[in-house]
Design a protein around this motif. Structure first.
Motif, PDB file in Angstrom:
ATOM      1  N   ILE A 133      15.389  50.984 -67.806  1.00  0.00           N
ATOM      2  CA  ILE A 133      16.332  51.758 -68.549  1.00  0.00           C
ATOM      3  C   ILE A 133      15.834  52.769 -69.436  1.00  0.00           C
ATOM      4  O   ILE A 133      14.857  52.089 -70.117  1.00  0.00           O
ATOM      5  CB  ILE A 133      17.325  50.649 -69.134  1.00  0.00           C
ATOM      6  CG1 ILE A 133      17.669  49.457 -68.431  1.00  0.00           C
ATOM      7  CG2 ILE A 133      18.375  51.213 -70.118  1.00  0.00           C
ATOM      8  CD1 ILE A 133      18.846  49.739 -67.357  1.00  0.00           C
ATOM      9  N   SER A 134      16.219  53.652 -69.867  1.00  0.00           N
ATOM     10  CA  SER A 134      15.607  54.661 -70.768  1.00  0.00           C
ATOM     11  C   SER A 134      16.448  54.587 -72.016  1.00  0.00           C
ATOM     12  O   SER A 134      17.742  54.454 -71.780  1.00  0.00           O
ATOM     13  CB  SER A 134      15.127  55.993 -70.361  1.00  0.00           C
ATOM     14  OG  SER A 134      16.215  56.578 -69.517  1.00  0.00           O
ATOM     15  N   PHE A 135      16.126  55.178 -73.025  1.00  0.00           N
ATOM     16  CA  PHE A 135      16.924  55.060 -74.284  1.00  0.00           C
ATOM     17  C   PHE A 135      16.722  56.488 -74.842  1.00  0.00           C
ATOM     18  O   PHE A 135      15.559  57.170 -75.058  1.00  0.00           O
ATOM     19  CB  PHE A 135      16.647  54.159 -75.247  1.00  0.00           C
ATOM     20  CG  PHE A 135      16.733  52.671 -74.717  1.00  0.00           C
ATOM     21  CD1 PHE A 135      17.759  52.253 -74.846  1.00  0.00           C
ATOM     22  CD2 PHE A 135      15.912  52.061 -73.994  1.00  0.00           C
ATOM     23  CE1 PHE A 135      18.189  50.944 -74.248  1.00  0.00           C
ATOM     24  CE2 PHE A 135      15.810  50.848 -73.590  1.00  0.00           C
ATOM     25  CZ  PHE A 135      17.122  50.193 -73.758  1.00  0.00           C
ATOM     26  N   GLY A 136      17.698  57.105 -75.185  1.00  0.00           N
ATOM     27  CA  GLY A 136      17.661  58.641 -75.797  1.00  0.00           C
ATOM     28  C   GLY A 136      17.992  58.334 -77.408  1.00  0.00           C
ATOM     29  O   GLY A 136      17.219  58.510 -78.181  1.00  0.00           O
ATOM     30  N   GLU A 137      19.502  58.466 -77.764  1.00  0.00           N
ATOM     31  CA  GLU A 137      19.858  58.113 -78.954  1.00  0.00           C
ATOM     32  C   GLU A 137      19.222  57.023 -80.042  1.00  0.00           C
ATOM     33  O   GLU A 137      18.753  57.298 -80.927  1.00  0.00           O
ATOM     34  CB  GLU A 137      21.159  58.199 -79.250  1.00  0.00           C
ATOM     35  CG  GLU A 137      22.038  59.436 -78.714  1.00  0.00           C
ATOM     36  CD  GLU A 137      23.423  59.321 -79.319  1.00  0.00           C
ATOM     37  OE1 GLU A 137      24.172  58.830 -78.431  1.00  0.00           O
ATOM     38  OE2 GLU A 137      23.695  59.777 -80.424  1.00  0.00           O
ATOM     39  N   LEU A 138      19.137  55.989 -79.091  1.00  0.00           N
ATOM     40  CA  LEU A 138      18.298  54.908 -80.091  1.00  0.00           C
ATOM     41  C   LEU A 138      16.719  55.010 -80.458  1.00  0.00           C
ATOM     42  O   LEU A 138      16.449  54.759 -81.410  1.00  0.00           O
ATOM     43  CB  LEU A 138      18.492  53.424 -79.390  1.00  0.00           C
ATOM     44  CG  LEU A 138      19.983  52.893 -78.980  1.00  0.00           C
ATOM     45  CD1 LEU A 138      19.762  51.392 -78.656  1.00  0.00           C
ATOM     46  CD2 LEU A 138      20.645  52.914 -80.374  1.00  0.00           C
ATOM     47  N   TYR A 139      16.411  55.951 -79.627  1.00  0.00           N
ATOM     48  CA  TYR A 139      14.984  56.319 -79.987  1.00  0.00           C
ATOM     49  C   TYR A 139      15.003  57.334 -80.844  1.00  0.00           C
ATOM     50  O   TYR A 139      14.079  57.346 -81.798  1.00  0.00           O
ATOM     51  CB  TYR A 139      14.243  56.876 -78.860  1.00  0.00           C
ATOM     52  CG  TYR A 139      12.990  55.809 -78.104  1.00  0.00           C
ATOM     53  CD1 TYR A 139      12.038  55.620 -78.824  1.00  0.00           C
ATOM     54  CD2 TYR A 139      12.968  55.340 -76.989  1.00  0.00           C
ATOM     55  CE1 TYR A 139      11.098  54.742 -78.772  1.00  0.00           C
ATOM     56  CE2 TYR A 139      12.158  54.463 -76.667  1.00  0.00           C
ATOM     57  CZ  TYR A 139      11.144  54.065 -77.721  1.00  0.00           C
ATOM     58  OH  TYR A 139      10.056  53.190 -76.823  1.00  0.00           O
ATOM     59  N   ILE A 140      15.853  58.198 -80.893  1.00  0.00           N
ATOM     60  CA  ILE A 140      15.965  59.063 -82.052  1.00  0.00           C
ATOM     61  C   ILE A 140      16.023  58.610 -83.277  1.00  0.00           C
ATOM     62  O   ILE A 140      15.235  58.725 -84.310  1.00  0.00           O
ATOM     63  CB  ILE A 140      16.764  60.188 -81.995  1.00  0.00           C
ATOM     64  CG1 ILE A 140      16.769  61.000 -80.540  1.00  0.00           C
ATOM     65  CG2 ILE A 140      17.158  61.080 -82.861  1.00  0.00           C
ATOM     66  CD1 ILE A 140      17.959  62.027 -80.169  1.00  0.00           C
ATOM     67  N   GLY A 141      17.065  57.603 -83.424  1.00  0.00           N
ATOM     68  CA  GLY A 141      17.179  56.930 -84.779  1.00  0.00           C
ATOM     69  C   GLY A 141      16.193  55.722 -85.052  1.00  0.00           C
ATOM     70  O   GLY A 141      16.022  55.569 -86.230  1.00  0.00           O
ATOM     71  N   ASN A 142      15.436  55.424 -84.134  1.00  0.00           N
ATOM     72  CA  ASN A 142      14.328  54.339 -84.339  1.00  0.00           C
ATOM     73  C   ASN A 142      13.145  54.629 -83.418  1.00  0.00           C
ATOM     74  O   ASN A 142      12.968  54.194 -82.473  1.00  0.00           O
ATOM     75  CB  ASN A 142      15.022  53.130 -83.626  1.00  0.00           C
ATOM     76  CG  ASN A 142      16.359  52.586 -84.326  1.00  0.00           C
ATOM     77  OD1 ASN A 142      16.288  51.995 -85.318  1.00  0.00           O
ATOM     78  ND2 ASN A 142      17.264  52.991 -83.865  1.00  0.00           N
ATOM     79  N   PRO A 143      12.154  55.327 -84.125  1.00  0.00           N
ATOM     80  CA  PRO A 143      11.035  55.701 -83.633  1.00  0.00           C
ATOM     81  C   PRO A 143      10.103  54.393 -83.301  1.00  0.00           C
ATOM     82  O   PRO A 143       9.083  54.493 -82.413  1.00  0.00           O
ATOM     83  CB  PRO A 143      10.172  56.511 -84.517  1.00  0.00           C
ATOM     84  CG  PRO A 143      10.882  56.282 -85.968  1.00  0.00           C
ATOM     85  CD  PRO A 143      12.245  55.920 -85.576  1.00  0.00           C
ATOM     86  N   ASP A 144      10.405  53.325 -83.837  1.00  0.00           N
ATOM     87  CA  ASP A 144       9.891  51.991 -83.488  1.00  0.00           C
ATOM     88  C   ASP A 144      10.746  51.144 -82.521  1.00  0.00           C
ATOM     89  O   ASP A 144      10.678  49.894 -82.787  1.00  0.00           O
ATOM     90  CB  ASP A 144       9.368  51.160 -84.704  1.00  0.00           C
ATOM     91  CG  ASP A 144      10.286  51.060 -85.836  1.00  0.00           C
ATOM     92  OD1 ASP A 144      11.556  51.688 -85.486  1.00  0.00           O
ATOM     93  OD2 ASP A 144      10.013  50.151 -86.767  1.00  0.00           O
ATOM     94  N   LEU A 145      11.526  51.829 -81.674  1.00  0.00           N
ATOM     95  CA  LEU A 145      12.553  50.946 -81.040  1.00  0.00           C
ATOM     96  C   LEU A 145      11.921  49.825 -80.227  1.00  0.00           C
ATOM     97  O   LEU A 145      12.419  48.940 -80.168  1.00  0.00           O
ATOM     98  CB  LEU A 145      13.097  51.916 -79.995  1.00  0.00           C
ATOM     99  CG  LEU A 145      14.281  51.288 -79.340  1.00  0.00           C
ATOM    100  CD1 LEU A 145      15.573  51.014 -80.368  1.00  0.00           C
ATOM    101  CD2 LEU A 145      15.135  52.034 -78.121  1.00  0.00           C
ATOM    102  N   VAL A 146      11.007  49.925 -79.651  1.00  0.00           N
ATOM    103  CA  VAL A 146      10.389  48.782 -78.928  1.00  0.00           C
ATOM    104  C   VAL A 146      10.236  47.727 -79.768  1.00  0.00           C
ATOM    105  O   VAL A 146      10.425  46.370 -79.441  1.00  0.00           O
ATOM    106  CB  VAL A 146       9.173  49.107 -78.201  1.00  0.00           C
ATOM    107  CG1 VAL A 146       8.385  47.885 -77.555  1.00  0.00           C
ATOM    108  CG2 VAL A 146       9.385  50.177 -76.995  1.00  0.00           C
ATOM    109  N   GLU A 147       9.315  47.928 -80.807  1.00  0.00           N
ATOM    110  CA  GLU A 147       9.307  46.813 -81.878  1.00  0.00           C
ATOM    111  C   GLU A 147      10.551  46.245 -82.381  1.00  0.00           C
ATOM    112  O   GLU A 147      10.491  45.058 -82.560  1.00  0.00           O
ATOM    113  CB  GLU A 147       8.305  47.543 -83.265  1.00  0.00           C
ATOM    114  CG  GLU A 147       7.828  46.374 -84.111  1.00  0.00           C
ATOM    115  CD  GLU A 147       6.841  45.331 -83.540  1.00  0.00           C
ATOM    116  OE1 GLU A 147       6.193  45.879 -82.740  1.00  0.00           O
ATOM    117  OE2 GLU A 147       6.680  44.547 -84.289  1.00  0.00           O
ATOM    118  N   ARG A 148      11.480  47.146 -82.674  1.00  0.00           N
ATOM    119  CA  ARG A 148      12.829  46.425 -83.197  1.00  0.00           C
ATOM    120  C   ARG A 148      13.371  45.727 -82.044  1.00  0.00           C
ATOM    121  O   ARG A 148      14.003  44.771 -82.264  1.00  0.00           O
ATOM    122  CB  ARG A 148      13.680  47.757 -83.604  1.00  0.00           C
ATOM    123  CG  ARG A 148      13.102  48.239 -84.808  1.00  0.00           C
ATOM    124  CD  ARG A 148      14.344  49.443 -85.261  1.00  0.00           C
ATOM    125  NE  ARG A 148      13.625  50.317 -86.409  1.00  0.00           N
ATOM    126  CZ  ARG A 148      14.439  50.316 -87.504  1.00  0.00           C
ATOM    127  NH1 ARG A 148      15.279  49.536 -87.723  1.00  0.00           N
ATOM    128  NH2 ARG A 148      13.869  50.815 -88.432  1.00  0.00           N
TER     129      ARG A 148
END
Ligand code: FMN
Length: 94
Positions: free
Chosen positions: A49-64
């Motif tokens: 699964i890839s993420f677009g908007e969540l990555y824009i708003g959360n550059p540390d999405l994996v960590e979160r």
């Protein structure tokens, strides 16, 4: 009146269709969060699964995701504006 399918349900149904006719690695997206993404993989609807908007708003999405930390709220008014605001200025956890 017929009920209207939720957008994520449409994505999942579309993925199931292609899963049944495509033998390669299947990556899907649109509207997933950590839970629904993990569910889709556990249900073997897709491999990735890839993420677009969540990555824009959360550059540390994996960590979160790893910490189950709250996510920043994206300001969609900044999309397609051509500047850095709303693309590179979201706060990381640290
Ligand atoms: C601001 C923004 C611009 C986008 N521009 C395009 C685009 O020009 N072409 C395209 O195919 N998808 C575009 N997308 C869709 C993304 O490539 C991606 O498929 C989508 O954001 C994934 O879903 P999600 O954001 O719900 O995780 C865009 C998405 C966003 C948020």
């Amino acid at each position: 009146m017929a009920s209207v399918a939720k957008p994520l349900d449409l994505v999942l149904e579309t993925a199931k269709h292609f899963r049944s006719i495509y033998n390669g690695t299947l990556m899907i997206n649109k509207g997933f969060n950590a839970q629904t993404a993990n569910d889709a993989i556990e249900d073997d609807i897709a491999d990735l699964i890839s993420f677009g908007e969540l990555y824009i708003g959360n550059p540390d999405l994996v960590e979160r995701f790893a910490q189950n930390a709250p996510l920043n709220h994206n300001d969609r008014a900044t999309y397609y504006t051509g500047g850095a605001a709303g693309y590179t200025d979201y706060k990381t956890l640290k």
